[in-house]
Design a protein around this motif. Structure first.
Motif, PDB file in Angstrom:
ATOM      1  N   GLN A   9      -2.531  28.056  72.547  1.00  0.00           N
ATOM      2  CA  GLN A   9      -1.128  27.776  73.153  1.00  0.00           C
ATOM      3  C   GLN A   9      -1.626  26.449  73.882  1.00  0.00           C
ATOM      4  O   GLN A   9      -0.901  25.312  74.069  1.00  0.00           O
ATOM      5  N   GLU A  12      -2.626  23.393  71.895  1.00  0.00           N
ATOM      6  CA  GLU A  12      -1.320  22.720  71.644  1.00  0.00           C
ATOM      7  C   GLU A  12      -0.589  22.060  72.679  1.00  0.00           C
ATOM      8  O   GLU A  12      -0.190  20.862  72.395  1.00  0.00           O
ATOM      9  N   ASP A  13      -0.443  22.531  73.798  1.00  0.00           N
ATOM     10  CA  ASP A  13       0.460  22.015  74.805  1.00  0.00           C
ATOM     11  C   ASP A  13      -0.282  20.945  75.558  1.00  0.00           C
ATOM     12  O   ASP A  13       0.536  19.984  76.222  1.00  0.00           O
ATOM     13  N   ARG A 112      -3.458  26.300  82.674  1.00  0.00           N
ATOM     14  CA  ARG A 112      -2.271  25.728  82.426  1.00  0.00           C
ATOM     15  C   ARG A 112      -1.471  25.239  83.990  1.00  0.00           C
ATOM     16  O   ARG A 112      -1.101  23.904  83.614  1.00  0.00           O
ATOM     17  N   GLU A 116      -0.860  21.139  84.295  1.00  0.00           N
ATOM     18  CA  GLU A 116       0.291  20.433  84.387  1.00  0.00           C
ATOM     19  C   GLU A 116       0.286  19.591  85.552  1.00  0.00           C
ATOM     20  O   GLU A 116       0.954  18.658  85.447  1.00  0.00           O
TER      21      GLU A 116
END
Length: 119
Positions: A9, A12-13, A112, A116
């Motif tokens: 994930q 992908e992100d 993550r 970000e």
């Protein structure tokens, strides 16, 4: 493999922010060592061919990024202190994030949060 879905994930992100790479190192939970009951049947690697064969199992689970294999001298695992697993973020050849050692310190959510901030 336990948190592979979380890693995928991330890929992908954040594929527009970072390039991802998996370095397959020595098997942490080999079937002829300290294994879990629900683990894959992978013996401790005694040759590069065996390590490559084990890495193919990871590839069958489509990690969504390139997978390379550490040397039998475990140079990458030693350099990055990554046994059994660890997450890093490098920028311009420098380590800018160093995660804790797995399994308990392996936290894709921390990566993550870090990525970000780079967006």
């Amino acid at each position: 493999m336990f948190k592979l879905d979380q890693f995928k994930q991330l890929v992908e992100d954040f594929r527009d922010v970072a390039d991802f790479l998996v370095i397959y190192i020595t098997e942490a939970h080999s079937s002829d060592g300290w294994a879990f009951n629900n683990n894959y049947d992978i013996s401790q690697h005694r040759s590069l061919e065996e390590r490559l064969s084990a890495a193919r199992i990871l590839l069958q689970n489509d990690p969504l990024c390139p997978v390379v294999v550490d040397e039998m001298s475990n140079a990458a695992a030693i350099q990055y202190g990554s046994h059994p697993e660890r997450l890093y973020v490098l920028q311009a050849g420098r380590v800018v994030y160093k995660g804790g050692m797995g399994p308990w310190g392996y936290r894709p959510q921390e990566v993550r949060s870090f990525l970000e901030k780079l967006q």
